[in-house]
Structure formats: C-alpha cells, structure tokens
Write an enzyme that holds these catalytic residues in place. Structure first.
Site, short mmCIF file in Angstrom:
data_model
loop_
_atom_site.label_atom_id
_atom_site.label_comp_id
_atom_site.label_asym_id
_atom_site.label_seq_id
_atom_site.Cartn_x
_atom_site.Cartn_y
_atom_site.Cartn_z
N LYS A 75 0.82 -1.22 0.00
CA LYS A 75 0.00 0.00 0.00
C LYS A 75 0.85 1.28 0.00
O LYS A 75 0.46 2.29 -0.57
CB LYS A 75 -0.95 0.00 1.20
CG LYS A 75 -2.06 -1.04 1.09
CD LYS A 75 -3.02 -0.94 2.25
CE LYS A 75 -3.97 -2.12 2.26
NZ LYS A 75 -4.93 -2.06 3.38
N ASP A 88 -10.04 2.24 2.94
CA ASP A 88 -10.09 1.46 4.18
C ASP A 88 -10.84 2.19 5.29
O ASP A 88 -11.67 1.60 5.99
CB ASP A 88 -8.67 1.14 4.68
CG ASP A 88 -7.99 0.09 3.82
OD1 ASP A 88 -8.69 -0.76 3.26
OD2 ASP A 88 -6.75 0.14 3.70
#
Ligand code: ATR
Length: 284
Positions: A75, A111
């Site tokens: 990420k 997220d």
C-alpha cells in the site's frame, strides 16, 4: 472477422495485487458486486514479488486494465507510484485503490471509509461525541484515523505496544480532532464507547495487553481482522461486557464497495454480500 476467444470477453479488467494473495476475498466480493449491479467487470488476484509493484502495475496497464486494489505489503509502494492521490489517501500515507485513466494513475484509500460505514450503517454504532480507543500504530491504524476523526468523536486515544509510535501518530493527526497517543498501561481507569483493534495481534492469536474495566456500558468492540471464529480480542471484549462485538468482514466488503464506486460510478449493496461471505466463511 475472426476474433481470438480471449478477445470476445468485453468485460473490463480489474485485479488485486498483494503478497500473499491466494486467500484474498476481493475477487469473490467484486464478482458478487458485478452480478448484483450487472456491471461488466472481471476481477482477479495477482501475486506480486516484493519490490516489483511498479513492473506489475505497468504490465496490467499495458494489458488494458481499468483498476486495481492494492493490499499488504504494497500500500505504501502504491502511494509512491500513483500520479495523483485523493486527500484521504494523501493523509493515510497508503493507497489501496488505483483507478487507471488515460496516461494517469489515480490513487485512493477506501479502508477508513469502509470501517466508518460498517460501524455506522451496518452495526448502527454512532461515533460522534463517543470515546474511541484505537489499538495499534501501524499502517492499519494510520489508514483509518482521518475518517474516524471526521466523525467528531469526543476523544480518540491511540494505544500501542511501543508507546512512542502512538504518540507520534497522534501528533500527526492532531489538527483533525482530539487525539492522544499512549501505551496500554496508560489506559487504566479510562473507559471507551468504541474499541477498535488495528494491531496485528489477532494474526498471531494474541490479545493486546488491555487493562480490565475500560469497556464502557453499551460499548462496541471491533476487530479489523476477520475469520470463521471470533478473535482473542473479540472474546476478551465479550467477557468485559461489550454490548456489540464484531470482526472486520463488514469493513472488507465496505472498502471494496467504495473501490467499486470509484471505478464504476455505481454503489453496490453491501448487506447481501456480507451475509453471503459470512456463510461461506462458516462453511470453511
Ligand atoms: P499494519 O500495517 O498491519 O498495521 P504494522 O505497521 O507492522 O502492520 O503494525 C502492526 C501493529 O500491530 C503495531 O502497532 C504493532 O505494535 P508495535 O508498534 O509495538 O510493534 C502491533 N502489534 C503487533 N503484534 C502485537 C501484539 N502481539 N500485541 C500488541 N500489539 C501488536
């Protein structure tokens, strides 16, 4: 005209890249979204060698791919790779969603909004004016901090095994709300309405070293991990009298729905997909 069989599939290509990736639920979730919405997409999992994300993304783009999810451990690499980032991705320091546009990669992070949507809409847990405890100070915690603070809790405490990491993280987000960092010992005599486990402890079957008595009456405990069985933290919270206890399966589906929306402009219904995945988890 004779077309190669591979070219007859008119669906747009999407994928998740990670390492490991074999057990990712993302292909299943996005295929359920595609079925539900009628969007013509095909979504697969791609195992990427550590350090090789740029090459893997370039190959995918060259093949005409339209979008990517990026998971552990890439990420941060994705954050560095994209040409432009959303504000929430910028703040999270991590990218989990890439939209491939002509000549440009747009990076976002879904997220945090996934967690907030699961808490608020699926579990009916209000966050405004609540006392929130966020356990952990790694990438998972960082990724959800801004969206949590946006909900205007009364207080957000970050507790971590290495207290300095929590203190530093809190300082970095102090402009967004009332946020403090500390070690687990310092939680003694405090109480929280929402307790969120963003540590990697559950992966090892461990429990963060939490003092007794910090779960307020009517509180909700949330573990960002998920599995067929409750995690050690979920069992502890139940024992401590939490009114609601949940794992992170809903967050996983919600973050996927937000990615799908970014790519397709269509918002899938998440509840039936969460229910379906829950059933499949239980069946093994
Ligand atoms: P992630 O991206 O999943 O957050 P990370 O950046 O490696 O991964 O962070 C892992 C987090 O889980 C950290 O907050 C870590 O605490 P330290 O900063 O003290 O290392 C926490 N963690 C890992 N194992 C733990 C355990 N057994 N008990 C409590 N905290 C744990």
């Amino acid at each position: 005209m004779i077309t190669h069989p591979d070219n007859t599939d008119a669906r747009d290509e999407y994928a998740v890249m990670g390492n490991p990736i074999a057990h990712s639920k993302s292909p299943r979730i996005h295929s359920l979204f595609a079925q539900q919405t009628g969007e013509p997409i095909h979504y697969r999992a791609i195992l990427v060698e550590v350090g090789k994300l740029p090459e893997a993304v370039a190959d995918f783009v060259a093949g005409g791919g339209k979008g990517l999810n990026i998971t552990v451990p890439f990420k941060r690499d994705a954050w560095e790779l994209v040409d432009e980032r959303s504000r929430r991705a910028e703040r999270a320091g991590a990218v989990n969603t890439i939209k491939i546009e002509p000549g440009r990669l747009f990076g976002d992070n879904t997220d945090g909004v996934g967690l907030v949507n699961d808490l608020r809409h699926n579990l009916q847990i209000p966050l405004q004016d609540r006392r929130i405890l966020l356990m952990g100070a790694g990438g998972a915690a960082r990724g959800v901090l801004a969206p949590l603070l946006e909900q205007e809790p009364a207080l957000l405490v970050i507790a971590n095994r290495t207290p300095e990491r929590a203190v530093d993280l809190a300082a970095e987000f102090a402009d967004l709300g009332t946020v403090q960092g500390c070690g687990f010992d310092a939680l003694e005599n405090l109480q929280f309405d929402v307790l969120i486990n963003a540590t990697a402890a559950s992966l090892q079957g461990d429990l963060p070293p939490l003092p007794d008595g910090i779960v307020a009456e009517g509180a909700c405990a949330y573990d960002m991990m998920y599995g067929a069985k409750p995690t050690a933290f979920m069992k502890w919270a139940q024992w401590q009298g939490a009114a609601k206890v949940s794992d992170g399966l809903g967050m996983l589906v919600e973050q996927a729905a937000e990615s799908f929306y970014i790519w397709r402009g269509v918002r899938p219904e998440t509840r039936p997909v969460i229910a379906q995945l829950r059933e499949e988890l239980a069946d093994g």
